[in-house]
Design a protein around this motif. Structure first.
Motif, short mmCIF file in Angstrom:
data_model
loop_
_atom_site.label_atom_id
_atom_site.label_comp_id
_atom_site.label_asym_id
_atom_site.label_seq_id
_atom_site.Cartn_x
_atom_site.Cartn_y
_atom_site.Cartn_z
N UNK A 132 0.86 -1.16 0.51
CA UNK A 132 0.24 0.47 -0.02
C UNK A 132 0.69 1.46 -0.04
N UNK A 133 2.54 1.39 0.76
CA UNK A 133 3.33 2.55 0.82
C UNK A 133 4.25 2.91 -0.89
N UNK A 134 3.69 1.79 -1.52
CA UNK A 134 3.94 0.89 -2.80
C UNK A 134 3.40 2.08 -3.39
N UNK A 135 2.40 1.88 -3.25
CA UNK A 135 1.33 2.76 -4.05
C UNK A 135 0.81 4.22 -4.29
N UNK A 136 1.40 4.84 -2.47
CA UNK A 136 1.60 5.67 -2.75
C UNK A 136 2.36 6.47 -3.19
N UNK A 137 3.56 5.57 -3.41
CA UNK A 137 4.57 6.32 -3.79
C UNK A 137 5.83 6.62 -2.70
N UNK A 138 5.84 6.24 -1.57
CA UNK A 138 6.78 6.06 -0.24
C UNK A 138 6.75 5.63 0.72
N UNK A 139 7.79 5.35 1.18
CA UNK A 139 8.89 4.24 1.69
C UNK A 139 7.69 3.53 2.46
N UNK A 140 8.15 2.81 3.24
CA UNK A 140 7.27 1.78 4.35
C UNK A 140 8.45 1.53 5.36
N UNK A 141 8.54 1.43 6.49
CA UNK A 141 9.92 1.66 7.59
C UNK A 141 8.99 0.22 8.45
N UNK A 142 9.17 -0.84 8.85
CA UNK A 142 8.99 -1.93 9.70
C UNK A 142 8.87 -1.13 11.08
N UNK A 143 8.07 -1.62 11.68
CA UNK A 143 8.14 -1.26 13.31
C UNK A 143 7.75 -2.42 13.96
N UNK A 144 9.62 -3.08 13.84
CA UNK A 144 9.66 -4.12 14.26
C UNK A 144 9.69 -4.37 16.16
N UNK A 145 8.65 -4.98 17.15
CA UNK A 145 8.58 -4.87 18.32
C UNK A 145 9.08 -5.70 19.46
N UNK A 146 9.88 -6.58 18.93
CA UNK A 146 10.83 -7.31 19.64
C UNK A 146 12.01 -6.91 19.68
N UNK A 147 13.66 -7.65 19.67
CA UNK A 147 14.36 -7.43 19.59
C UNK A 147 15.34 -7.59 18.72
N UNK A 148 16.47 -7.02 18.51
CA UNK A 148 17.46 -7.21 17.55
C UNK A 148 18.50 -8.90 17.21
N UNK A 149 17.83 -9.81 17.99
CA UNK A 149 18.31 -10.44 17.90
C UNK A 149 17.46 -11.77 17.20
N UNK A 150 16.45 -11.46 17.63
CA UNK A 150 15.36 -12.27 16.98
C UNK A 150 15.19 -11.49 15.51
N UNK A 151 15.43 -9.97 15.84
CA UNK A 151 15.11 -10.03 14.64
C UNK A 151 16.10 -10.41 13.17
N UNK A 152 17.51 -10.71 13.27
CA UNK A 152 19.02 -11.48 13.13
C UNK A 152 18.24 -13.12 12.86
N UNK A 153 18.37 -13.72 13.83
CA UNK A 153 17.45 -14.89 13.78
C UNK A 153 16.16 -15.14 12.53
N UNK A 214 9.45 -8.61 5.39
CA UNK A 214 10.43 -7.35 6.07
C UNK A 214 12.12 -7.02 5.10
N UNK A 215 12.39 -7.76 4.33
CA UNK A 215 13.19 -7.43 3.70
C UNK A 215 12.69 -6.54 2.64
N UNK A 216 11.59 -6.75 2.51
CA UNK A 216 12.10 -5.22 1.54
C UNK A 216 11.81 -3.92 1.75
N UNK A 217 11.49 -3.67 2.98
CA UNK A 217 11.37 -3.04 3.66
C UNK A 217 12.32 -1.52 3.78
N UNK A 218 11.96 -0.40 3.51
CA UNK A 218 13.17 0.74 2.99
C UNK A 218 14.59 0.39 4.50
N UNK A 219 13.39 0.31 5.63
CA UNK A 219 13.98 0.44 6.54
C UNK A 219 13.67 -0.49 8.04
N UNK A 220 14.38 -0.77 9.02
CA UNK A 220 13.35 -1.47 10.14
C UNK A 220 13.84 -1.26 11.52
N UNK A 221 12.81 -0.29 12.16
CA UNK A 221 12.95 0.11 13.11
C UNK A 221 12.78 -0.57 14.40
#
Length: 485
Positions: A132-153, A214-221
């Motif tokens: 949907x963000x792509x449709x509006x031609x704006x970046x999408x960032x993922x808000x990852x509410x767990x930790x960086x270790x689990x993100x890497x896993x 998640x890998x397709x997002x412009x960034x991960x918070x």
């Protein structure tokens, strides 16, 4: 380009994710006056507290005027959702909202004097909204509410599946010798602490689908801070991903009913009369409960034998086969050993729902028996209270492993305890002896674990202040999303 710009947040339905998103939005607005945020809210069919939560924060005197909420309509009910495989439930709820999100954002864009849309911030379970963000031609960032270790896993397991055709659903907990080297963890990860859903075929496919998006997002918070998960955060420097560790984002507002407020007031008054660092707090999260009365008995035995002061949040299991959250017992004495409440009346309190942040921040609390949900971990670190680990579900076994083995900031009651999940079995009873050992260790006043947690508590507060690591990463996130072409 307009000076004033806005972000659209799409949080996952559920209080933990919503509260974290709102606290992050408030932090953004307070530090960056050119930004406004609109949070698009999906009511959870399993969590009736969302409306009360929104009312409580919007009626606050400190509520920021540049934070707005839009409640999205929903056409899915619990009857429909219960016909689906559990792995498809959340995805169905989110996909059902795609047209509503598209309409809501179109209205925002067309409103008179509306700030320019700068981007989407979507929850880790709402990755379908990236399109949907792509449709509006704006970046999408993922808000990852767990930790960086689990993100890497999560991302590395997806890479192993795509690159080497590794199928974790063919693994078994009984294969105790199998370990995986995951870049975001210092120690190899044994299969016995893998999340249950990785060993179930349909759940694993759902997990990998989210990782791919998640890998397709412009960034991960990520709701963590660099000093706490330094190894995990730095592991992403070797990848193409942009990661922003901006935590610890914790919610200090406890949403509660009048009955719960009365009970929590009583336990807070009791804590006021206890010596510093003398009380053990036991709480297993908003979805934490024990099916077996035998396990409740083992906890009670351990508490009584240890002689430690305690505040124990004990919840009633939901009806089997439902998605309901646990509730408070009407008569908690019915599930406790006979005479337990009378024998421990001077040293303990057994309550239902607990105001967790209030309790953890109290000077009398010296230890925390926790399920190791990520929000609970951040709160324990922020308030300097060491954890005795007792994971139950989701990624909590990994979190417990990270705390005990990698970070050496917790003591172990269990690392691999789990509730039955889909086709995957559950672990056995945790004995009173193991629980008592963990209780005694976590309550040691001069332990290395306590000293490390106390030190990290001080760092966590500095991270959010001007010049701190999280403050700097937040500024980098804002710069990146506002200059996006």
């Amino acid at each position: 380009m307009k000076k004033s710009q806005q972000l659209v947040f799409v949080p996952c339905p559920g209080m933990g994710h919503l509260a974290a998103a709102v606290e992050f939005a408030k932090l953004l607005i307070n530090q960056h006056p050119q930004l406004s945020v609109t949070v698009l809210i999906t009511r959870s069919p399993f969590d009736p507290n969302v409306d009360a939560y929104i009312h409580s924060i919007t009626s606050s005197l400190s509520f920021p005027e540049r934070l707005h909420f839009t409640l999205l309509p929903s056409h899915l009910d619990t009857t429909t959702l219960q016909t689906l495989h559990p792995s498809s439930v959340m995805d169905s709820i989110i996909e059902n909202q795609i047209p509503n999100v598209r309409d809501a954002v179109s209205k925002l864009n067309s409103a008179p004097d509306s700030p320019q849309l700068a981007g989407f911030v979507v929850d880790m379970f709402c990755t379908a909204m990236i399109e949907v963000a792509n449709e509006f031609r704006v970046p999408a960032m993922v808000f990852f509410t767990s930790g960086a270790g689990y993100l890497g896993f999560k991302l590395h397991l997806h890479t192993l599946r795509e690159r080497d055709n590794v199928d974790t659903s063919e693994l078994s907990w009984e294969d105790s010798g199998t370990e995986f080297a995951i870049p975001s963890y210092e120690n190899p990860i044994p299969v016995r602490v893998f999340p249950s859903f990785m060993l179930d075929k349909e759940w694993a496919l759902c997990f990998l689908n989210h990782a791919s998006k998640i890998k397709k997002a412009k960034g991960i918070i990520v709701n963590t801070f660099e000093e706490f998960e330094s190894h995990a955060v730095h592991s992403f420097s070797k990848s193409d991903l942009t990661v922003y560790p901006i935590g610890p984002i914790i919610s200090v507002r406890d949403n509660k009913t009048a009955t719960q407020k009365s009970e929590s007031d009583h336990v807070m008054e009791w804590l006021d009369n206890q010596p510093p660092l003398s009380v053990l707090f036991l709480c297993f999260g908003s979805k934490g409960y024990f099916d077996e009365q035998g396990q409740v008995t083992e906890i009670a035995r351990a508490l009584e034998r240890s002689g430690v002061r305690f505040a124990w949040s004990l919840r009633k299991p939901p009806p089997k086969g439902t998605f309901e959250a646990p509730r408070d017992y009407l008569k908690v004495e019915e599930v406790l050993p006979e005479g337990f409440l009378e024998r421990t009346a001077e040293i303990g309190r057994v309550i239902g729902w607990a105001p967790q942040t209030q309790i953890l921040s109290h000077k009398a609390v010296g230890g925390f028996v926790s399920h190791c949900g990520w929000n609970s971990i951040l709160e324990s670190i922020y308030y300097g209270v060491p954890i005795a680990t007792w994971p139950i579900h989701a990624e909590q076994q990994l979190n417990a492993f990270q705390l005990v083995r990698d970070l050496k900031m917790s003591v172990e009651i269990s690392l691999d305890n789990r509730r039955e999940f889909g086709s995957v079995g559950k672990s056995g009873m945790v004995s009173a002896e193991r629980i008592e050992k963990g209780i005694r260790e976590v309550m040691e006043k001069e332990s290395d674990v306590r000293k490390k947690v106390k030190h990290m508590s001080e760092i966590s507060k500095r991270a959010l202040m001007e010049g701190g690591s999280s403050y700097s990463h937040l500024g980098r996130f804002v710069d990146d999303i506002l200059k996006w072409e």
